[in-house]
Structure formats: structure tokens, C-alpha cells
Design a protein around this motif. Structure first.
Motif, mmCIF file in Angstrom:
data_model
loop_
_atom_site.group_PDB
_atom_site.id
_atom_site.type_symbol
_atom_site.label_atom_id
_atom_site.label_comp_id
_atom_site.label_asym_id
_atom_site.label_seq_id
_atom_site.Cartn_x
_atom_site.Cartn_y
_atom_site.Cartn_z
ATOM 1 N N LEU A 6 29.155 -20.985 58.340
ATOM 2 C CA LEU A 6 28.882 -20.017 59.529
ATOM 3 C C LEU A 6 29.510 -18.478 59.008
ATOM 4 O O LEU A 6 28.885 -17.419 59.385
ATOM 5 N N PHE A 7 30.436 -18.580 58.018
ATOM 6 C CA PHE A 7 31.062 -17.320 57.417
ATOM 7 C C PHE A 7 29.858 -16.579 56.594
ATOM 8 O O PHE A 7 29.678 -15.451 56.814
ATOM 9 N N LYS A 13 25.734 -12.838 53.266
ATOM 10 C CA LYS A 13 25.733 -13.121 51.696
ATOM 11 C C LYS A 13 26.229 -14.608 51.504
ATOM 12 O O LYS A 13 27.074 -15.217 52.306
ATOM 13 N N ARG A 14 26.159 -15.243 50.328
ATOM 14 C CA ARG A 14 26.614 -16.510 50.049
ATOM 15 C C ARG A 14 28.055 -16.208 49.372
ATOM 16 O O ARG A 14 28.111 -16.329 48.081
ATOM 17 N N LEU A 15 28.868 -15.681 50.117
ATOM 18 C CA LEU A 15 30.472 -15.325 49.314
ATOM 19 C C LEU A 15 31.106 -16.649 49.276
ATOM 20 O O LEU A 15 31.846 -16.896 48.463
ATOM 21 N N LEU A 28 42.204 -17.928 52.204
ATOM 22 C CA LEU A 28 41.766 -16.892 53.493
ATOM 23 C C LEU A 28 40.672 -16.282 52.647
ATOM 24 O O LEU A 28 41.010 -15.512 51.593
ATOM 25 N N ARG A 29 39.366 -16.077 53.236
ATOM 26 C CA ARG A 29 38.459 -15.169 52.602
ATOM 27 C C ARG A 29 38.055 -14.030 53.799
ATOM 28 O O ARG A 29 37.524 -14.518 55.139
ATOM 29 N N GLU A 30 38.113 -13.092 53.471
ATOM 30 C CA GLU A 30 37.521 -11.900 54.715
ATOM 31 C C GLU A 30 36.262 -11.338 54.222
ATOM 32 O O GLU A 30 35.840 -11.272 52.643
ATOM 33 N N GLY A 31 35.450 -11.051 55.200
ATOM 34 C CA GLY A 31 34.139 -10.376 54.854
ATOM 35 C C GLY A 31 33.788 -9.579 56.083
ATOM 36 O O GLY A 31 34.159 -9.893 57.341
ATOM 37 N N ALA A 32 33.058 -8.526 55.835
ATOM 38 C CA ALA A 32 32.332 -7.701 56.947
ATOM 39 C C ALA A 32 31.440 -8.329 57.496
ATOM 40 O O ALA A 32 30.048 -8.495 56.979
ATOM 41 N N ALA A 33 31.370 -8.637 58.806
ATOM 42 C CA ALA A 33 30.392 -9.310 59.397
ATOM 43 C C ALA A 33 29.572 -8.503 60.364
ATOM 44 O O ALA A 33 29.880 -7.326 60.988
ATOM 45 N N ARG A 34 28.109 -8.851 60.605
ATOM 46 C CA ARG A 34 27.401 -8.326 61.478
ATOM 47 C C ARG A 34 26.672 -9.261 62.479
ATOM 48 O O ARG A 34 26.033 -10.336 61.893
ATOM 49 N N ILE A 43 37.300 -13.962 59.211
ATOM 50 C CA ILE A 43 38.016 -14.768 58.043
ATOM 51 C C ILE A 43 37.605 -16.149 58.097
ATOM 52 O O ILE A 43 37.680 -16.809 59.144
ATOM 53 N N ASP A 44 37.155 -16.779 56.872
ATOM 54 C CA ASP A 44 37.021 -18.135 56.480
ATOM 55 C C ASP A 44 38.085 -18.619 56.199
ATOM 56 O O ASP A 44 39.077 -18.236 55.097
ATOM 57 N N THR A 45 38.752 -19.845 57.042
ATOM 58 C CA THR A 45 40.240 -20.528 56.701
ATOM 59 C C THR A 45 39.921 -21.927 56.099
ATOM 60 O O THR A 45 38.674 -22.430 55.944
#
Length: 465
Positions: A6-7, A13-15, A28-34, A43-45
Motif C-alpha cells: 500500500l505504501f 514508486k516501488r520504494l 520506518l520509511r517515509e515517502g511523499a504520497a498522493r 510512513i511504512d512501519t
């Protein structure tokens, strides 16, 4: 559960690494979501683990709880196919106490088998669950509808937005963050080093080797300069990497190296310059990145000066392609040497972007040719006529000459080493291309033909006969 899937869908993107086995995510991985017209940070936990001690699972839980405290909205995913498990009830109680806003998502709703799990999710007491398929993108409209009213209460709209005077005066805009990748073997102390730079325990650390699985990027201001630092998974020898998940982790780290501007190769002071360390450093050089070698766990060394001399000798002998690159000793545990590391990173980045004027280059080339003329293979003398810098990041130079295919590799190395020394470009990869100057005669290789007026004259003469 599908949190990373889902993140990836929300950031486009496939981050985050995705695999069938549970517990892939640890940091914890952060990303700019839209999502439609909504813009937010997601934030992916690692998920909520039941352990609360100092074990790896306990530390993962503490990191996730920290993310819950930071977040404005928590999306609690349950597996619709498995139904609500006893652990889900425990985690629902934690979110009820700690989270500001909670949205329940029943993931993997494809097929009739998931219907019972969706009904179970009502029993969590956190509101109506959203039917979501992170893999296929189902339920995104419902997620948007649930997020919209909450986000509107969190971000009040001003009638007259404030104007950044400084931004208007600077036509260049703000300086982009400097991209740094920290790479090395497992348990070299990469995550500990980045945590010390950040001044907080942002990344999961511990005595276990291979804790970090995917390349996590964090943005920080380090010494007055904004930097984006990538923490990568430890890279073992290729023969030892058997599991699919570890292969994904290593490939994610390699991708971080390709996107970085400066690569910090972190070594363990107790076992420096192992074969894998050399491969990692060589990879960074081949990718054209600026390289800084940092030797960690320096606080544990007793005879520091003798060890430092030994390290420098081994560096020059084992990595001649990085001759002159910074070698810095640090302690990620105590923070000693971080000021020297930061200075080395900035210096390496500046050299990586350096440009030399064409006039200076050709003046320098004349001196190099006089000191050591190029060879004459087969009696054909190689004439080097002109030199210019074609690019930066890393510095790339082009030499125009006759017989470019005859220029030996040793002479190219002679020129590259001269560029390093005379233009103060230590350590950075330098690309040198030798090209033929080309023939300026447009009539070369054209078949000889009789001029048209002469042909007419000759034809007339034959007619008179």
C-alpha cells in the motif's frame, strides 16, 4: 498484511521491499504520497510486534510506537482473509490510547473468502473498516473519502498565504539536498552512524548483523547543509547471498549507490579492507560516485597511529583507482570524527563537481606531452591536438588526437593521474575519452570525375571528327 504494498501504491514508486513472508519491513520509511488531490507524508512501519523487551522484535515495536505518536492519522491494516487475530485486538487497544485518528483497512478483500474477515474488523471498535486491496488498487476512493475530512481539520486554509521573501530574492531557489549513501558489510555500524548524525534513534540498530533490509533515506541538516542520507543493507559476498529477500536488499542498496552523489564506504576497524569492502568501493567508483572511506569503531583501537599508517598503506595498495580519496576514522557509538567525516563529504562533492577551463587544460596538456610524449606504435606517431572537459559529476575529459585506437591504457592513466595531481581532484572518478579529430577534407574518398564543361568540350571534339 500488505503495508509496504500500500505504501508503494500511495507514493507511486516501488520504494519499499515487498515479499510474501511477513516481517520484511524493519525500519520506518517515509515517502511523499498522493491520492487524488491530497498530498501527505506516509510512513511504512514494521508493524506492531507483541514483544516488549530489548529483543529485535521489541526494538521494532518501539520504533513503530514512535511512528504512531508522530502521525496525525494511523491506518490500521488487518488481513481480511485471516480475519481479526488476538494480536489485532491488542494493537487496536494501543492505537485507541495513543493515536489521534485511526482508520481501519481490511486488506486482501479479493474473493468471497475475505467477507468474513471484513465483518470481523467491525469488532475492533474503531469504526467501519475500509475494503482495500493494496495489490490491485481497490478501495482507494474509499480511503480518499475517509482521509479528506480529517486532513481538512489538520490543515487550516489561510486567506492570504505567507510569502517567503528570501525565496523570492533567490532566483536559483533553495539548494537541493546532497545525496549520500552509506554502504558496507553487515554489522559495520551504518545505521548507528546515521542515527548519531541525526541526533536521534531514527533507524533500527542492534548487535545482530543484517538488521537493515532496504535502503532507507532520511533528510537531515548536517553542519548547516541539508543532506539526504541513505542507509543501506549490509552487502555480503555474492556466493553467500542465497535468500530471495537478501538479494532484494542488496539490489536496493545498489540502487541507492546509483542515485547518490557521495558514497561513504564504512569499514570495521577490526577487519578493514576485506574482499567485499574492496568490491563495494570499486562499485562506487565504477558508478562514477564521489567516494569517502570511513573506518568505524575507532574508539576500540589501542595503537591508533600505527593502525592508521597501516590503513593508509593498505588503501593505496588495494584501491589504486581511488588514490587520494578521503580516509576518515570515526566512532559511530561516541560520535568522534563526525566533523571530519562531514568535511570530507563536502570536499569530495566539491571535487566531483569541479570544472577546469579549456585554456588551462590545453596549456597543461602541452606540458604533459613535452614531459612524456605518447608512444608511436608501428612507427605512427600519435598527435594529441586538443583537450576539453565535457562534463562534471564525475569530471569527464575528451582528448582529440590522431590514431585514438592506438593510445595505450598506460598513457591514459598517465594523463588521469596528472589531472588528479595538477588540478587537485583526489579520489574522485575521472573519465577520459580519446577521440579521432576527423578529416576536414570534404573531397576525401570521393571518386574522381571529369568536370561537366570539359565533358561537353570533349564531346564536341568527337562530333567534329
Amino acid at each position: 498484511m500488505g503495508k509496504s504494498t500500500l505504501f508503494n501504491r500511495l507514493v507511486g514508486k516501488r520504494l519499499a521491499l515487498v515479499d510474501d513472508q511477513p516481517g520484511v519491513t524493519r525500519d520506518l520509511r517515509e515517502g511523499a504520497a498522493r491520492l487524488v488531490d491530497l498530498r501527505f507524508t506516509v510512513i511504512d512501519t514494521a508493524g506492531l510486534e507483541e514483544a516488549t523487551d530489548e529483543s529485535l522484535q521489541g526494538r521494532m515495536r518501539a520504533l513503530t510506537e514512535r511512528a504512531v505518536d508522530m502521525a496525525d492519522i494511523c491506518l490500521f491494516l488487518v488481513d481480511a482473509r485471516a480475519g481479526v487475530l488476538p494480536a489485532d485486538q491488542v494493537f487496536a487497544d494501543i492505537l485507541r490510547r495513543r493515536a489521534r485518528h485511526v482508520i481501519v483497512g481490511a486488506n486482501k478483500v479479493e474473493g468471497a473468502a475475505a467477507e468474513a474477515g471484513v465483518l470481523d474488523a467491525y469488532g475492533l471498535g474503531l469504526g467501519e473498516p475500509l475494503r482495500i486491496s493494496a495489490e490491485h488498487g481497490e478501495g482507494m476512493t474509499d480511503l480518499y473519502t475517509a482521509l479528506l475530512p480529517i486532513i481538512e481539520t489538520l490543515t487550516p486554509v489561510d486567506d492570504e498565504p505567507e510569502t517567503d521573501v528570501d525565496a523570492e530574492e533567490d532566483p536559483q531557489g533553495p539548494m537541493k539536498p546532497l545525496q549520500i549513501a552509506v554502504v558496507g558489510r553487515p554489522n559495520a555500524g551504518k545505521s548507528t552512524l546515521i542515527n548519531k548524525i541525526l541526533g536521534e534513534d531514527r533507524l533500527l540498530t542492534g548487535p545482530e548483523a543484517g538488521i537493515t533490509r532496504d535502503a532507507i533515506s532520511v533528510t537531515a541538516e548536517w553542519g548547516g547543509r541539508e543532506m539526504r542520507i541513505f542507509d543501506t543493507a549490509g552487502m555480503r559476498k555474492k556466493a553467500r547471498v542465497q535468500e530471495k529477500l537478501e538479494k532484494l536488499s542488496v539490489s536496493d542498496g545498489l540502487r541507492a549507490v546509483k542515485f547518490a552523489e557521495v558514497v561513504v564506504v564504512l569499514l570495521d576497524a577490526a577487519i578493514p579492507f576485506e574482499q567485499q569492502d574492496l568490491r563495494i568501493a570499486d562499485l562506487a567508483e565504477r558508478e562514477g560516485r564521489a567516494v569517502v572511506v570511513a573506518v568505524n569503531k575507532w574508539d576500540a583501537e589501542d595503537n591508533k597511529q600505527a593502525k592508521l599508517n597501516e590503513l593508509r598503506e593498505a588503501f593505496e595498495r588495494l584501491l589504486p583507482q581511488l588514490r587520494g580519496a578521503p580516509l576518515v576514522t570515526v566512532s559511530a557509538l561516541t560520535g568522534r570524527g563526525l566533523d571530519r567525516l562531514q568535511a570530507a563529504v563536502l570536499k569530495a562533492h566539491e571535487v566531483w563537481n569541479r570544472r577546469v577551463a579549456t585554456a588551462r587544460l590545453n596549456q597543461w596538456l602541452t606540458g604533459m606531452l613535452e614531459a612524456h610524449p605518447p608512444p608511436a606504435p608501428g612507427g605512427r606517431r600519435i598527435k594529441m591536438r586538443y583537450m576539453t572537459q565535457a562534463k562534471t559529476r564525475p569530471p569527464g575529459f575528451v582528448v582529440m588526437c590522431s590514431h585514438p585506437d592506438k593510445v595505450p591504457e598506460s598513457y591514459s592513466r598517465y594523463l588521469v593521474n596528472g589531472l588528479r595531481e595538477d588540478f587537485d581532484m583526489p579520489g574522485t572518478p575521472i573519465r577520459l575519452t580519446v577521440r579521432g579529430q576527423g578529416d576536414k577534407n570534404p573531397y576525401k574518398n570521393r571518386k574522381k570525375s571529369t568536370p561537366s564543361r570539359l565533358r561537353k568540350h570533349l564531346g564536341k571534339g568527337r562530333a567534329d571528327e
